[in-house]
Design a protein around this motif. Structure first.
Motif, PDB file in Angstrom:
ATOM      1  N   ALA A 146       0.578  -1.517  -0.097  1.00  0.00           N
ATOM      2  CA  ALA A 146      -0.101  -0.066   0.194  1.00  0.00           C
ATOM      3  C   ALA A 146       0.692   1.439  -0.083  1.00  0.00           C
ATOM      4  O   ALA A 146       0.115   2.417  -0.775  1.00  0.00           O
ATOM      5  CB  ALA A 146      -0.563   0.002   1.208  1.00  0.00           C
ATOM      6  N   GLY A 191       0.652   4.306  -3.039  1.00  0.00           N
ATOM      7  CA  GLY A 191      -0.805   5.359  -2.646  1.00  0.00           C
ATOM      8  C   GLY A 191       0.394   6.137  -2.681  1.00  0.00           C
ATOM      9  O   GLY A 191      -0.063   7.295  -3.647  1.00  0.00           O
ATOM     10  N   ASP A 194      -0.565   9.201  -5.090  1.00  0.00           N
ATOM     11  CA  ASP A 194      -0.286  10.447  -4.571  1.00  0.00           C
ATOM     12  C   ASP A 194       0.374  11.599  -5.309  1.00  0.00           C
ATOM     13  O   ASP A 194       0.345  12.817  -5.652  1.00  0.00           O
ATOM     14  CB  ASP A 194      -0.264  10.456  -3.241  1.00  0.00           C
ATOM     15  N   SER A 226      -5.462  -1.308  -2.228  1.00  0.00           N
ATOM     16  CA  SER A 226      -4.700  -0.123  -1.874  1.00  0.00           C
ATOM     17  C   SER A 226      -4.301   1.163  -2.745  1.00  0.00           C
ATOM     18  O   SER A 226      -3.988   1.789  -2.669  1.00  0.00           O
ATOM     19  CB  SER A 226      -3.211  -0.990  -2.423  1.00  0.00           C
ATOM     20  N   VAL A 227      -5.076   0.943  -3.943  1.00  0.00           N
ATOM     21  CA  VAL A 227      -5.402   1.702  -5.101  1.00  0.00           C
ATOM     22  C   VAL A 227      -7.140   2.128  -4.914  1.00  0.00           C
ATOM     23  O   VAL A 227      -7.073   3.319  -4.737  1.00  0.00           O
ATOM     24  CB  VAL A 227      -6.186   0.959  -6.181  1.00  0.00           C
ATOM     25  N   TYR A 268      -9.738   3.672  -2.597  1.00  0.00           N
ATOM     26  CA  TYR A 268     -10.358   4.518  -1.040  1.00  0.00           C
ATOM     27  C   TYR A 268     -11.660   3.281  -0.193  1.00  0.00           C
ATOM     28  O   TYR A 268     -12.270   3.411  -0.864  1.00  0.00           O
ATOM     29  CB  TYR A 268     -10.711   5.579  -0.852  1.00  0.00           C
ATOM     30  N   ARG A 319      -6.748   2.430   0.659  1.00  0.00           N
ATOM     31  CA  ARG A 319      -5.954   3.991   0.188  1.00  0.00           C
ATOM     32  C   ARG A 319      -5.733   4.616   1.213  1.00  0.00           C
ATOM     33  O   ARG A 319      -7.383   5.659   1.568  1.00  0.00           O
ATOM     34  CB  ARG A 319      -5.785   3.731  -1.461  1.00  0.00           C
TER      35      ARG A 319
END
Length: 264
Positions: free
Chosen positions: A85, A89, A93, A116-117, A119, A125
């Motif tokens: 993650a 992330g 970002d 991990s991609v 939210y 995420r």
């Protein structure tokens, strides 16, 4: 036929998920200026290699910014260094329109990459789109629509489990790493011709599994002609690689032209 996404993450994600044919370029060099020039040539995406490439985070951020400049036709993707993650992330970002996640062996690995991609409540995420929020999202639902996640098929386990990987909810596509896959099926080297038949059969398996699941199927290629061949066979996106390789090839050809005898 290659389509022009005009560098828009939303348009790219829509085209990829619709299994439209897309062509990208691979970058391993920490050279934002040359990456910016490549992004203006008409490619649909430029993939930055944070796993085997020579790009640290500052270079990744600079290259993603360069890809997004005026005149770009491409979005920036990142091949992250691990199915974790934190690097996923950070890449998102920084402004990546999607991630290519290496060494996916099974559906559990693929589900971890998707989580991990996305939210919460779809994933894990952490919210902090320091740069990406300027053009992707920034609301979670919008970010989900505009950001893609691709699982690499490059191991014997991944190939054996490709159908369940492709069926993973939220996964947008699979991406063949041909060098590792060729070695994984018994090749002595990343280009070993003795396993050519097995390798071609594996590529059919991957693209058919993706088609059955309705997701994108991509593959890495050494040159444009190879990319065209794979697209004609049924792959939906293909990458031409890479800036370092092509720099060496072109420099060598010019040297041969200038010094055809090989002398001093």
């Amino acid at each position: 036929m290659t389509r022009d996404t005009s560098g828009t993450p939303a348009a790219f994600a829509t085209a990829l998920r619709a299994r439209e044919q897309l062509v990208g370029y691979w970058s391993v060099l920490d050279s934002p200026v040359s990456t910016e020039r490549v992004a203006r040539l008409g490619y649909d995406y430029v993939a930055l290699d944070a796993q085997h490439g020579l790009i640290e985070y500052a270079g990744l951020l600079a290259s993603l910014t360069a890809i997004d400049t005026k005149g770009s036709t491409a979005v920036g993707l990142v091949r992250v260094d691990a199915n974790d993650a934190t690097p996923i992330g950070k890449a998102l970002d920084a402004g990546a329109a999607g991630v290519i996640v290496p060494l996916i062996d099974n559906a559990g690995d693929a589900a971890d990459a998707v989580a991990s991609v996305r939210y919460p409540p779809l994933g894990r995420r952490s919210y902090g789109p320091m740069r990406s929020g300027l053009r992707i999202g920034p609301n979670p639902a919008e970010a989900h629509e505009q950001t893609v996640v691709l699982a690499m098929i490059e191991t014997a386990e991944g190939l054996a489990n490709v159908e369940e990987i492709c069926a993973t909810e939220g996964l947008d596509g699979v991406y063949v790493g041909p060098s590792d896959l060729r070695i994984a099926i018994g090749g002595a080297t990343s280009t070993d011709p003795s396993v050519a038949d097995r390798f071609e059969a594996a590529l059919v398996t991957v693209r058919e599994a993706a088609a059955a699941a309705g997701i994108a199927a991509g593959i890495h290629n050494a040159d444009g002609a190879s990319a065209a061949r794979r697209l004609a066979e049924g792959y939906t996106f293909a990458t031409v690689a890479s800036d370092l390789t092509h720099l060496e090839q072109i420099a060598g050809r010019h040297l041969a032209d200038a010094r055809p005898s090989g002398g001093a």
